[in-house]
Structure formats: C-alpha cells, structure tokens
Design an enzyme around this catalytic site. Structure first.
Site, mmCIF file in Angstrom:
data_model
loop_
_atom_site.group_PDB
_atom_site.id
_atom_site.type_symbol
_atom_site.label_atom_id
_atom_site.label_comp_id
_atom_site.label_asym_id
_atom_site.label_seq_id
_atom_site.Cartn_x
_atom_site.Cartn_y
_atom_site.Cartn_z
ATOM 1 N N TYR A 6 0.867 -1.187 0.000
ATOM 2 C CA TYR A 6 0.000 0.000 0.000
ATOM 3 C C TYR A 6 0.909 1.244 0.000
ATOM 4 C CZ TYR A 6 -3.855 3.058 1.254
ATOM 5 O OH TYR A 6 -4.786 4.057 1.243
ATOM 6 N N ASN A 60 1.516 3.715 1.768
ATOM 7 C CA ASN A 60 2.221 4.221 2.957
ATOM 8 C C ASN A 60 3.354 3.291 3.404
ATOM 9 O OD1 ASN A 60 0.657 2.137 4.080
ATOM 10 N ND2 ASN A 60 0.364 3.224 6.000
ATOM 11 N N LYS A 61 3.530 2.162 2.752
ATOM 12 C CA LYS A 61 4.600 1.238 3.137
ATOM 13 C C LYS A 61 5.941 1.710 2.575
ATOM 14 C CE LYS A 61 1.384 -1.652 4.632
ATOM 15 N NZ LYS A 61 0.966 -2.052 5.922
ATOM 16 N N GLN A 62 7.018 1.035 2.990
ATOM 17 C CA GLN A 62 8.360 1.431 2.530
ATOM 18 C C GLN A 62 8.434 1.468 1.006
ATOM 19 O OE1 GLN A 62 7.686 -0.651 5.017
ATOM 20 N NE2 GLN A 62 9.397 -0.900 6.455
ATOM 21 N N MET A 63 7.902 0.437 0.350
ATOM 22 C CA MET A 63 7.806 0.469 -1.121
ATOM 23 C C MET A 63 6.365 0.152 -1.509
ATOM 24 S SD MET A 63 9.519 -3.116 -2.475
ATOM 25 C CE MET A 63 8.339 -3.369 -3.831
#
Ligand SMILES: *Cc1c(COP(=O)(O)O)cnc(C)c1O
Length: 374
Positions: A177, A179-182
């Site tokens: 998603y 907002n995750k790191q990638m």
C-alpha cells in the site's frame, strides 16, 4: 503542511508502467513473474506469489495451511486489523498475547501459556519494521508442531540476527500500500520455501484453478487475488531501489532520534540489538503525564500529519462485540497504545521539516501540560 507519509516515485517507475501499458499485456504477464523472482531472490526463498494486497496474502496462507473452523492462531493485538482478520476469514480464532514494552512485538515469554490442543500457528507481526524474536517463536513452533506465518507487511528488508524477515518462518507476507516502505499502489506478496504452500497459494489466488492450467477447471475454492501488470511494474522499479529507499528512511529516523532525545516526555523507538530495523513509520510514545489525544489534535490542526499507531485490535468495536474483550485484557498493549503517535515519515522529509515537526511537538507538549495545571 507536512503529511504523515508519501510514496517515492521516480521516472523509472513511470517508464516501467508505461512499458506495460504499451505492451498490451495488463494481467498475469511477464512483469508479475519478474517481480516475483526479484522478491524471492531478495528475501532468499524459493517462491514468491504476488497478490492484490497484504491482507489477501495473509488470508491465502491461513487457507493454504488448512487452518479453519475452531482452530487457534497466536498473534498480537498491537497491529493493523488485517493481521487478525485473516484468521477470522477462515473461521479460526485469534488468540492475543501481550507485547514487550520496549519493542512492542509479541512478548515471547507469554506465548507458551496460550498454546492449546487447538493451536495451529503463531503469527508474529514485525511491528513498525522491527523484527520479532524469531528464535523463540521458531523454537516454540517446532516444540508444538505449529506453523509460523510472519506478517512482514511493515518490515521489508528488516533483519533478525542478519537474516531477512519473510524467510524466517514457514511463510511471510509483504504489503505494498502507498504508505509502506515500497509500493505497488495496492499489492502484496507471499514468500516461502514450502513447495506445497506455494502451489496452493498460486491456485487460491487464481480462482482455485488447478495446476493443469486449464482456464475453466477449478479444483478448490479460490479468489481473485491477482496482482496486475502495472502494479508489478511499479514493484520492479521500487525493489530495484529498495536499498536507497531504506537508507533514506534510516536517515530520517536518525534525525528524529537525535533531535527528539532532548524532550523528556518522549519515549523514543527502541531498536533491539539483534535486529536491523526497516523503518516503516516513526512512532513516539508520550510519558504518562502527556495527553496524547490533545497533542495529536493540535498537531493535526497545524497541518502536521499524525495518527495513533495502533489502536489495539482486541478493543476494536467489532472484536469487542464478537469476543467480549474488555479494557485490561492486554495491559501492556493498552498502556502503550494510549500514548503512541506516528509522526510525519517519508523518504524525502528534509532536515528543516524534521526541525519543524520537533518544534511543534515540543510546543504542544508544553501546551498540554498547561491544560493539566489549569
Ligand atoms: C499494511 C499491513 C497489512 C495489510 O496490508 P494491505 O496491503 O493494506 O492489505 C497487514 N498487516 C500489517 C501489520 C500491515 O501493516
């Protein structure tokens, strides 16, 4: 305005997505297979099965492991709701264990007491990107013959004693998603060394189709959990840059750690000596004397993105209604959750912005104290 999070998209991502659009193959194509191979290599496992969210990845693993009606899975309540919902999707029961006060991960000393005849798996969450104590979890799992599912959705690139998360249990899941790191937009991926689990997940993801590959032959109940080619292209470009992405986040985290340490009312993230952290969010914890909600409200009004990470799963209205959980059931989880706050954290956050956030937090803590004294 400084948002809570934001993706890091370069020309490379745009080029690869455009390549897919020009190719005419938008689903079940070469980009998906390339992304899966890259992810398997990155984690160091045999199989990677992409899917359309972290949630669907977790769900497929519960199903593929044959966990169902009345079975129990030991997990944490200090997490995003999907890590427990995936157990409910298959009519099994999440059994919550309290967390460690320093790392916020499963308190491994409390797991054994919760194991029963019905326990089928342990599902640790590497919360905020900090790997859980996998030595203890694996030892308990092998003693009681349980599956280990790593919810690695917040921890890509994180390491437990030098080994990457995702490949430390029977299977793991990453989520992408924005907002995750990638990110892949929406998306997720299962990683595993287990051939049988991999085969089942391939089938479940694709409407329960069998290995014979016949398009209209369905051998089990399945879903449409497939990742599309545009998302996979994003994933390829992001994974190519993962070291750079994680280094940016490490830089921002170090700035916060340095600049926030002078504020006595803030408890900073504790990084265990055995782990390499993969920074997902930056979560501070206020001292008992600080009204977190008041600070949060005033920071939001000033345009500084912040959110309470996490509201415990067992106290979500639907869990309370269904299982009768009540405040006091998981004292450490609840104590921590009342005082934690995620603050702006993304790759391009500048030192100047970090300074603004830190100054605003300091001011609002002072303001909250005055309110108490009035
Ligand atoms: C993000 C996340 C998920 C699920 O990811 P989605 O892709 O949003 O479905 C699961 N577990 C944890 C701990 C997460 O943070």
């Amino acid at each position: 305005m400084i948002p809570l999070s934001g993706p890091d998209i370069t020309q490379r991502e745009k080029d690869l997505v455009m390549e897919v659009l020009d190719s005419g193959i938008l689903g079940l194509g070469p980009k998906m297979r390339q992304f899966e191979q890259m992810m398997a290599d990155y984690v160091g496992v045999k199989h990677a099965i992409s899917c359309n969210s972290g949630t669907s990845g977790l769900h497929m693993l519960i199903a593929a492991m044959g966990i169902g009606e009345g079975d129990e899975v030991i997990t944490t309540s200090f997490s995003f709701v999907a890590s427990a919902n995936c157990i409910l999707f298959e009519r099994a029961v999440p059994v919550f264990v309290d967390i460690d006060e320093a790392t916020y991960n499963l308190d491994v000393t409390q797991i054994e007491a919760k194991i029963t005849e019905k326990t089928k798996a342990i599902l640790p969450v590497h919360v905020f990107g900090q790997p859980a104590n996998m030595d203890e979890i694996r030892a308990l799992a092998s003693k009681y013959n349980l599956w280990v599912i790593e919810d690695s959705c917040e921890a890509i690139g994180g390491e437990w004693k030098g080994a990457r998360v995702g490949g430390l249990g029977d299977a793991g899941v990453f989520a992408f998603y924005p907002n995750k790191q990638m990110t892949t937009g929406e998306g997720g991926i299962i990683v595993t060394d287990n051939d049988e689990i991999a085969e089942l997940c391939h089938s479940i993801r694709n409407q329960g189709r069998g290995e014979d590959g016949l398009w209209l032959s369905h051998v089990r109940l399945g879903y449409n959990f497939r990742m599309d080619e545009m998302s996979a292209a994003l994933g390829v470009a992001q994974l190519e840059r993962i070291d750079e992405i994680l280094a940016h986040r490490e830089r921002v985290a170090q700035l916060y750690l340095e600049k926030l340490k002078a504020i006595p009312e803030i408890i900073l993230p504790h990084v265990d000596a055995d782990v390499k952290m993969s920074w997902f969010v930056f979560v501070i914890r206020f001292a008992e004397t600080v009204n977190r909600d008041l600070v949060m409200e005033r920071l939001s009004k000033r345009g500084i993105g912040c959110r309470p990470y996490f509201t415990p799963i067992h106290l979500q209205p639907f869990y309370v209604e269904r299982f009768g959980f009540k405040p006091g059931d998981l004292p450490v989880t609840e104590r921590v959750a009342e005082k934690t706050l995620a603050i702006p954290f993304f790759n391009s956050l500048t030192e100047e912005q970090v300074d603004q956030v830190v100054a605003a937090i300091q001011e609002e803590i002072e303001h909250a104290k005055e309110q108490v004294n009035l």
